[in-house]
Design a protein around this motif. Structure first.
Motif, PDB file in Angstrom:
ATOM      1  N   GLN A  49      59.177  48.934  32.318  1.00  0.00           N
ATOM      2  CA  GLN A  49      58.465  47.857  31.623  1.00  0.00           C
ATOM      3  C   GLN A  49      57.737  46.972  32.635  1.00  0.00           C
ATOM      4  OE1 GLN A  49      61.479  46.000  29.234  1.00  0.00           O
ATOM      5  NE2 GLN A  49      61.220  47.454  27.559  1.00  0.00           N
ATOM      6  N   TRP A  50      58.470  46.662  33.736  1.00  0.00           N
ATOM      7  CA  TRP A  50      57.831  45.874  34.802  1.00  0.00           C
ATOM      8  C   TRP A  50      56.641  46.654  35.385  1.00  0.00           C
ATOM      9  CZ3 TRP A  50      57.514  47.645  39.889  1.00  0.00           C
ATOM     10  CH2 TRP A  50      56.823  46.788  40.750  1.00  0.00           C
ATOM     11  N   PHE A  51      56.856  47.958  35.624  1.00  0.00           N
ATOM     12  CA  PHE A  51      55.809  48.772  36.258  1.00  0.00           C
ATOM     13  C   PHE A  51      54.523  48.763  35.429  1.00  0.00           C
ATOM     14  CE2 PHE A  51      53.558  52.834  36.538  1.00  0.00           C
ATOM     15  CZ  PHE A  51      53.248  52.845  37.884  1.00  0.00           C
ATOM     16  N   TRP A  52      54.672  48.952  34.122  1.00  0.00           N
ATOM     17  CA  TRP A  52      53.448  49.011  33.297  1.00  0.00           C
ATOM     18  C   TRP A  52      52.788  47.648  33.174  1.00  0.00           C
ATOM     19  CZ3 TRP A  52      51.572  53.487  33.326  1.00  0.00           C
ATOM     20  CH2 TRP A  52      52.386  54.629  33.226  1.00  0.00           C
ATOM     21  N   ALA A  53      53.637  46.611  33.072  1.00  0.00           N
ATOM     22  CA  ALA A  53      53.074  45.256  33.006  1.00  0.00           C
ATOM     23  C   ALA A  53      52.322  44.946  34.298  1.00  0.00           C
ATOM     24  CB  ALA A  53      54.188  44.244  32.772  1.00  0.00           C
ATOM     25  N   ASP A  54      52.927  45.355  35.428  1.00  0.00           N
ATOM     26  CA  ASP A  54      52.314  45.122  36.740  1.00  0.00           C
ATOM     27  C   ASP A  54      51.015  45.936  36.880  1.00  0.00           C
ATOM     28  OD1 ASP A  54      52.547  43.884  39.357  1.00  0.00           O
ATOM     29  OD2 ASP A  54      52.788  45.928  40.105  1.00  0.00           O
ATOM     30  N   THR A  55      51.057  47.173  36.362  1.00  0.00           N
ATOM     31  CA  THR A  55      49.862  48.028  36.431  1.00  0.00           C
ATOM     32  C   THR A  55      48.713  47.378  35.659  1.00  0.00           C
ATOM     33  OG1 THR A  55      51.252  49.979  36.565  1.00  0.00           O
ATOM     34  CG2 THR A  55      48.967  50.340  35.897  1.00  0.00           C
ATOM     35  N   LYS A  56      49.059  46.826  34.498  1.00  0.00           N
ATOM     36  CA  LYS A  56      48.041  46.166  33.671  1.00  0.00           C
ATOM     37  C   LYS A  56      47.426  45.004  34.449  1.00  0.00           C
ATOM     38  CE  LYS A  56      49.414  44.071  30.000  1.00  0.00           C
ATOM     39  NZ  LYS A  56      50.206  43.887  28.797  1.00  0.00           N
ATOM     40  N   GLN A  57      48.279  44.327  35.209  1.00  0.00           N
ATOM     41  CA  GLN A  57      47.796  43.189  35.983  1.00  0.00           C
ATOM     42  C   GLN A  57      46.924  43.640  37.163  1.00  0.00           C
ATOM     43  OE1 GLN A  57      50.895  40.792  37.769  1.00  0.00           O
ATOM     44  NE2 GLN A  57      50.055  38.985  36.790  1.00  0.00           N
ATOM     45  N   GLN A  58      47.165  44.859  37.657  1.00  0.00           N
ATOM     46  CA  GLN A  58      46.397  45.358  38.798  1.00  0.00           C
ATOM     47  C   GLN A  58      45.026  45.911  38.399  1.00  0.00           C
ATOM     48  OE1 GLN A  58      47.448  44.720  41.861  1.00  0.00           O
ATOM     49  NE2 GLN A  58      49.047  43.757  40.639  1.00  0.00           N
ATOM     50  N   VAL A  59      44.881  46.231  37.115  1.00  0.00           N
ATOM     51  CA  VAL A  59      43.625  46.864  36.661  1.00  0.00           C
ATOM     52  C   VAL A  59      42.383  46.055  37.062  1.00  0.00           C
ATOM     53  CG1 VAL A  59      42.281  47.507  34.613  1.00  0.00           C
ATOM     54  CG2 VAL A  59      44.631  48.288  34.860  1.00  0.00           C
ATOM     55  N   PRO A  60      42.380  44.721  36.823  1.00  0.00           N
ATOM     56  CA  PRO A  60      41.166  43.984  37.192  1.00  0.00           C
ATOM     57  C   PRO A  60      40.833  44.108  38.678  1.00  0.00           C
ATOM     58  CG  PRO A  60      42.565  42.647  35.811  1.00  0.00           C
ATOM     59  CD  PRO A  60      43.366  43.847  36.172  1.00  0.00           C
ATOM     60  N   GLY A  61      41.841  44.006  39.539  1.00  0.00           N
ATOM     61  CA  GLY A  61      41.603  44.081  40.975  1.00  0.00           C
ATOM     62  C   GLY A  61      41.077  45.430  41.408  1.00  0.00           C
ATOM     63  N   LEU A  62      41.506  46.477  40.702  1.00  0.00           N
ATOM     64  CA  LEU A  62      41.081  47.831  41.081  1.00  0.00           C
ATOM     65  C   LEU A  62      39.883  48.306  40.261  1.00  0.00           C
ATOM     66  CD1 LEU A  62      44.572  49.544  41.343  1.00  0.00           C
ATOM     67  CD2 LEU A  62      42.921  49.362  43.185  1.00  0.00           C
ATOM     68  N   SER A  63      39.445  47.451  39.335  1.00  0.00           N
ATOM     69  CA  SER A  63      38.467  47.960  38.353  1.00  0.00           C
ATOM     70  C   SER A  63      37.169  48.431  38.991  1.00  0.00           C
ATOM     71  CB  SER A  63      38.199  46.918  37.272  1.00  0.00           C
ATOM     72  OG  SER A  63      37.653  45.780  37.848  1.00  0.00           O
ATOM     73  N   LEU A  64      36.698  47.712  40.035  1.00  0.00           N
ATOM     74  CA  LEU A  64      35.418  48.148  40.633  1.00  0.00           C
ATOM     75  C   LEU A  64      35.552  49.520  41.278  1.00  0.00           C
ATOM     76  CD1 LEU A  64      34.072  44.802  42.000  1.00  0.00           C
ATOM     77  CD2 LEU A  64      32.873  46.313  40.440  1.00  0.00           C
ATOM     78  N   ALA A  65      36.671  49.732  41.969  1.00  0.00           N
ATOM     79  CA  ALA A  65      36.882  51.041  42.599  1.00  0.00           C
ATOM     80  C   ALA A  65      37.034  52.119  41.528  1.00  0.00           C
ATOM     81  CB  ALA A  65      38.110  51.001  43.486  1.00  0.00           C
ATOM     82  N   LEU A  66      37.745  51.782  40.452  1.00  0.00           N
ATOM     83  CA  LEU A  66      37.931  52.770  39.385  1.00  0.00           C
ATOM     84  C   LEU A  66      36.612  53.051  38.668  1.00  0.00           C
ATOM     85  CD1 LEU A  66      41.392  51.598  38.048  1.00  0.00           C
ATOM     86  CD2 LEU A  66      40.908  53.678  39.328  1.00  0.00           C
ATOM     87  N   MET A  67      35.772  52.031  38.560  1.00  0.00           N
ATOM     88  CA  MET A  67      34.442  52.259  37.988  1.00  0.00           C
ATOM     89  C   MET A  67      33.656  53.238  38.872  1.00  0.00           C
ATOM     90  SD  MET A  67      33.115  48.505  36.857  1.00  0.00           S
ATOM     91  CE  MET A  67      34.102  47.420  35.853  1.00  0.00           C
ATOM     92  N   ALA A  68      33.804  53.058  40.195  1.00  0.00           N
ATOM     93  CA  ALA A  68      33.130  53.979  41.129  1.00  0.00           C
ATOM     94  C   ALA A  68      33.647  55.401  40.919  1.00  0.00           C
ATOM     95  CB  ALA A  68      33.360  53.536  42.568  1.00  0.00           C
ATOM     96  N   LEU A  69      34.972  55.525  40.735  1.00  0.00           N
ATOM     97  CA  LEU A  69      35.550  56.857  40.512  1.00  0.00           C
ATOM     98  C   LEU A  69      35.050  57.428  39.185  1.00  0.00           C
ATOM     99  CD1 LEU A  69      37.607  59.002  41.530  1.00  0.00           C
ATOM    100  CD2 LEU A  69      39.301  57.909  40.077  1.00  0.00           C
ATOM    101  N   LEU A  70      34.966  56.567  38.173  1.00  0.00           N
ATOM    102  CA  LEU A  70      34.474  57.007  36.860  1.00  0.00           C
ATOM    103  C   LEU A  70      33.050  57.557  36.993  1.00  0.00           C
ATOM    104  CD1 LEU A  70      34.953  56.739  33.598  1.00  0.00           C
ATOM    105  CD2 LEU A  70      33.332  54.883  33.833  1.00  0.00           C
ATOM    106  N   LEU A  71      32.203  56.795  37.671  1.00  0.00           N
ATOM    107  CA  LEU A  71      30.805  57.226  37.804  1.00  0.00           C
ATOM    108  C   LEU A  71      30.703  58.488  38.654  1.00  0.00           C
ATOM    109  CD1 LEU A  71      28.760  53.925  38.166  1.00  0.00           C
ATOM    110  CD2 LEU A  71      29.102  55.339  36.169  1.00  0.00           C
ATOM    111  N   ALA A  72      31.496  58.535  39.738  1.00  0.00           N
ATOM    112  CA  ALA A  72      31.439  59.716  40.608  1.00  0.00           C
ATOM    113  C   ALA A  72      31.880  60.962  39.849  1.00  0.00           C
ATOM    114  CB  ALA A  72      32.320  59.503  41.835  1.00  0.00           C
ATOM    115  N   THR A  73      32.999  60.849  39.127  1.00  0.00           N
ATOM    116  CA  THR A  73      33.501  62.017  38.391  1.00  0.00           C
ATOM    117  C   THR A  73      32.536  62.392  37.274  1.00  0.00           C
ATOM    118  OG1 THR A  73      35.684  61.115  38.839  1.00  0.00           O
ATOM    119  CG2 THR A  73      35.602  62.982  37.377  1.00  0.00           C
TER     120      THR A  73
END
Lengths: 218, 798
Positions: free
Chosen positions: B432-456
């Motif tokens: 439960q902590w892990f998923w809550a923490d992951t949700k909190q990390q999404v904004p910080g990683l979002s630009l990199a993940l957007m880059a991965l989305l576009l690259a893929t």
């Protein structure tokens, strides 16, 4: 007079209507004079200090520093005034984390173009910072960081020093020590000092005390 | 003051070297991918232009021998005396120590305008060119010729690579080919009443000027490459935007202090812009160097692809052309400006007294998520509107931009939603902590993940596009090159003998009957075909009605090309006038890639009735033993090698060329994924410092550092997997837009789209692998974090 404040008013936006914070303040400060500004939280102490430092602008009234009306100054002129005539010491120290202690101390003096190496060395020694000059701020304790902030301000030889709870983050013994050093330096240079504080002990050591209550001087 | 401010701001980088590296490398990679692709395009285009200007191939009819051998100069003189406006050309290879150089001998006085050596525009003495001989060559070829010939060499970079142009007489001496010529260029305007070429020069045949089909296909290839380069650049810009925003956000406190101690806002903004200019300059130069290396490695394959596919000559080595390195620098500055504009605006409007807030929390705010979601909805709605109602190439690119940007902005919202869904179903407190923490990390990683989305998505899109192109082209080759042999007759007598011979010895004979005509007002070629198994088995239609070939054979229908159908606004079942008095319904529409002229196919019988004077001179031949038949044709009918074309060999060569195209696409795929992996690595590393205060309490409550490291790694895999799941449909949409919208708007024909699940599975694996590799180091660092560092979080004096 180094500082002259006349009928200054200031409000901040509220949920429904503007909330008045300062309601007609009159105050003056001469060279070499020290003043404690006390009051409850939210009484407008820090706001008045920020207005005097040109960090914010008044709604009404006039503030003159060394005879110059702040309301007549644009951003660049107010910045120039802060570089040369006014020094601000913050409760949160506001040091530049990526510069060494030595670079932080000389920073404002370099900005104002009045670098006096002997004076800087003297200040560094007087504030007990010599062993730390090559360190970065994060490696210093809170008291040491505040000493660096004071040294930075004093090195620029301002005519008016504004200090916002400079000892608020320090323990009692360290606070007393820092205050001793600051008052000693102010006395040496003949600058005027306006200090915002909650502490009666700190206030008692100033030449004059004024108390703010609901935006007015009591 | 300016210097002191600059020093203070720049000192941030000396304390944050990794961030500095991320910023420079992100921008350099983005510029590198863009300028690399641009370099390939610029080089190829320059080569076509040079070849067209130097050789005149495709622009004029040519007279050549059947066999392609040289012929006597006296033939040329006879034609000139008969009044024919022809110009002689001698071609041959000169062996030098540095390799072969193709010598092209021209007659400056009779060559049609625009074909003379480009350098002869005033500076070179015509007399010297005609009498003593001067060789014109580009700088690379000139180096090869240096010291190898006695003629003066004039460097002219407009000359096609590997070719040296000289006067015909000098060429004859150089090539030891006295009184010999390779071909004659036939001027477009000829006097009236000339005797036929056959009567004056019976050994020569006239080859018509080539159509612009190759240009259009190469344009399609370049457009797609450019789109890929642009996508790669967009991926890079996401990295730069992320790092610039983070750097500005981290320096908000410093900016406030600087302003408090007297640095005017204007000076501060000026210093920050100067810093960005310096970054753009350094990273731009680095990126151009990277692009140059990438293009140098890929260009030989691209050159081979273009030459093999379209016959377009491209130099195998790269020149530093001002247009592409200038565009590389421009894009570096544009990228930096785009990435930094918002950050600069924020600083300019930041209240002086506002305290600095960590970026992660600012971005994490619900308001930001709501704004992102809203912007994504607006962009995706615009994309849908363009797809339904938009027209034109600009709209096509608008659709691409809205689709990609909208999808990228929607990603954080989608990821949060997906993680929230899992969180609801997790039972143990740690998860439960892990998923809550992951949700909190999404904004910080979002630009990199957007880059991965576009690259893929770009990889899925481009792979789909190239693979669809391959499948389509192979079908097209199967259709058009189905006959194993293609045979040309010299004259009608030989044609009749040939047909009789072939009917007796081949499995199927397909005579080629055609006439140039206007169909529905469109310049077209009308073909008469002998309907048989070859047509029935190999021709694939874009659309059809009924038993097409039976209807065509019976003279009840006609097959038209896609270009003709689209331009004339016709489709299946519409009636069309194909010849005087013959109106037939369209039985099917067939793809005819790259041909700007229309095509219509009717039965041989009907064709012969309409055009009784036209006899077939060329034959497609189906044979179970083409080699034996080819030999027999030479022996029995005395046909030359040039008259028999082995189409199986051409097909095999073309397929080989496609493998090279895949090498290029594969290399670009790996590069974009590497950029995205880099983005993730940098985001994880820069966020690592912010993570300590969040992880310290969990560590204090009993989770080991090793376990925390494992969870960090698992988090990266989960987020990369979810991103890839969203990237595949986005990539397919991207391919659809490129194939069905942009291509139709740009070239008038549509490429069918095929789905390749195997490719996408492999690409997804690569994307996840990239994320794993990127997360490895930060996770390892976390697992090895000294307890003292974690304890500092709880220290009172901090």
């Amino acid at each position: 007079m180094v500082l002259s404040i006349q009928n200054v008013t200031k409000s901040f936006p509220g949920a429904d209507e503007p909330v008045p914070v300062l309601r007609g303040i009159d105050l003056a400060l001469a060279s070499g004079e020290t003043l404690a500004l006390t009051g409850e939280s939210g009484s407008g102490k820090s706001t008045l200090l920020h207005l005097v430092g040109g960090l914010d602008s008044v709604d009404g009234g006039t503030i003159k520093v060394d005879g110059k009306d702040l309301a007549q100054m644009d951003d660049a002129a107010r910045a120039a005034m802060r570089r040369s005539d006014v020094g601000v010491v913050f409760q949160q120290f506001n040091l530049i984390p990526s510069l060494t202690v030595a670079a932080n101390i000389s920073f404002q003096a370099r900005l104002s173009g009045v670098v006096d190496e002997a004076r800087i060395a003297e200040l560094t020694e007087a504030l007990g910072l010599t062993p730390h000059i090559a360190k970065f701020p994060e490696a210093l304790s809170g008291g040491q960081q505040q000493r660096v902030a004071i040294a930075r301000t004093m090195a620029a030889k301002p005519k008016l020093i504004l200090a916002d709870e400079p000892t608020g983050n320090l323990d009692e013994a360290t606070a007393s020590d820092v205050l001793d050093q600051m008052l000693g330096l102010v006395a040496d240079t003949g600058a005027a000092l306006m200090i915002v504080t909650h502490s009666q002990i700190v206030a008692a050591r100033m030449d004059r005390q004024v108390h703010l209550r609901q935006g007015r001087l009591a | 003051m300016i210097f002191a401010s600059f020093t203070a701001l720049a000192s941030h980088w000396s304390r944050n070297r990794l961030q500095f590296l991320a910023l420079l490398l992100g921008l350099a990679l983005a510029t590198g991918l863009w300028s690399g692709v641009q370099a390939i395009n610029a080089e190829a285009r320059a080569s076509y232009d040079a070849a067209a200007a130097t050789l005149g191939e495709g622009q004029y009819d040519q007279l050549v021998t059947e066999t392609g051998d040289r012929f006597a100069q006296s033939t040329y003189i006879a034609l000139r005396r008969a009044g024919w406006q022809v110009s002689p050309v001698l071609e041959g290879e000169l062996r030098t120590d540095q390799g072969l150089v193709q010598i092209l001998g021209l007659d400056a006085l009779t060559t049609p305008g625009g074909l003379a050596p480009v350098g002869m525009d005033g500076e070179t003495d015509l007399l010297e060119f005609l009498t003593q001989g001067v060789l014109f060559a580009n700088s690379e070829t000139a180096l090869r010729l240096d010291g190898q010939v006695t003629l003066a060499i004039v460097v002219d970079d407009n000359i096609a690579p590997g070719i040296a142009v000289t006067d015909i007489g000098a060429a004859q001496r150089l090539l030891d080919a006295d009184n010999q010529l390779s071909r004659l260029i036939v001027a477009r305007a000829q006097p009236f009443g000339l005797p036929s070429i056959a009567s004056v020069a019976p050994d020569l045949v006239r080859q018509p000027a080539q159509d612009a089909g190759a240009d259009r296909l190469t344009d399609s290839f370049h457009l797609n490459l450019t789109a890929f380069g642009f996508l790669s650049f967009a991926v890079g810009i996401f990295i730069v935007h992320g790092t610039v925003s983070l750097a500005f956000e981290q320096r908000r406190g410093m900016v406030r202090t600087l302003r408090a101690v007297g640095v005017p806002l204007r000076t501060l903004i000026g210093v920050l812009i100067a810093e960005l200019v310096a970054f753009a300059l350094i990273a731009g130069l680095l990126g151009i160097a990277l692009g140059y290396v990438m293009a140098s490695v890929l260009l030989p394959n691209v050159a081979a692809t273009l030459q093999g596919l379209y016959g377009a000559q491209v130099a195998g080595s790269l020149q530093l052309r001002p247009e592409w390195w200038l565009s590389g620098m421009a894009i570096a500055f544009l990228g930096t400006g785009l990435a930094a504009a918002a950050a600069l605006w924020k600083i300019a409007h930041m209240p002086l007294l506002e305290s600095a807030r960590p970026r992660a929390w600012a971005v994490a705010s619900g308001q930001t998520a709501y704004r992102l979601g809203l912007a994504a909805s607006v962009l995706l709605s615009i994309a849908v509107a363009i797809a339904i109602w938009g027209q034109g190439l600009v709209m096509g690119f608008g659709l691409l931009a809205c689709l990609l940007l909208g999808a990228a902005l929607a990603l954080p919202v989608l990821l949060r939603g997906a993680v929230q869904l899992v969180e609801r179903h997790s039972k143990s407190v740690m998860w439960q902590w892990f998923w809550a923490d992951t949700k909190q990390q999404v904004p910080g990683l979002s630009l990199a993940l957007m880059a991965l989305l576009l690259a893929t998505a770009a990889n899925v899109g481009v792979s789909t596009m190239v693979s669809s192109f391959r499948v389509t082209f192979v079908d097209f080759l199967d259709q058009r090159l189905a006959p194993e042999l293609y045979i040309r007759a010299q004259d009608e007598v030989q044609a009749q003998a040939l047909e009789t011979y072939l009917i007796a010895n081949a499995r199927e004979v397909l005579p080629s009957l055609s006439v140039e005509t206007d169909i529905a007002g469109i310049p077209s070629d009308l073909f008469g075909v002998r309907v048989g198994p070859t047509y029935r088995e190999n021709w694939l239609f874009l659309d059809q009605s009924g038993d097409v070939w039976s209807d065509v054979a019976a003279g009840r229908a006609v097959v038209v090309s896609e270009q003709l159908a689209r331009r004339a606004g016709l489709w299946v079942d519409d009636p069309v006038t194909v010849a005087p008095g013959i109106v037939l319904p369209i039985g099917a529409v067939v793809a005819d890639y790259g041909n700007p002229r229309g095509q219509a196919v009717m039965s041989e019988t009907l064709f012969k009735q309409s055009f009784p004077d036209i006899q077939p001179m060329q034959f497609g031949v189906r044979s179970d033993d083409p080699a034996a038949l080819s030999l027999a044709l030479r022996e029995d009918l005395g046909l030359s090698d040039a008259a028999i074309i082995d189409q199986a060999a051409i097909k095999s060569f073309s397929l080989d060329v496609f493998e090279r195209t895949f090498t290029i696409t594969g290399a670009l795929n790996v590069l974009t994924l590497a950029v995205a992996a880099f983005a993730i690595l940098m985001s994880l590393l820069t966020l690592a410092a912010m993570r300590i205060p969040q992880l310290a309490p969990v560590w204090a409550l009993g989770l080991t550092r090793r376990r925390l490291g494992q969870l960090e790694m698992f988090r990266a895999v989960v987020l990369a997997f979810l991103t890839t799941v969203f990237a595949i449909p986005l990539g397919l949409l991207l391919a659809w837009v490129l194939l069905s919208y942009v291509n139709v708007e740009a070239f008038g024909w549509k490429l069918p789209m095929y789905i390749f699940p195997g490719h996408y599975a492999v690409l997804s694996m690569f994307a996840i692998l990239a994320a794993v590799l990127a997360a490895l180091w930060p996770a390892w660092n976390l697992a090895k974090t000294p307890p003292s560092l974690l304890l500092k979080v709880f220290a009172n004096d901090r």
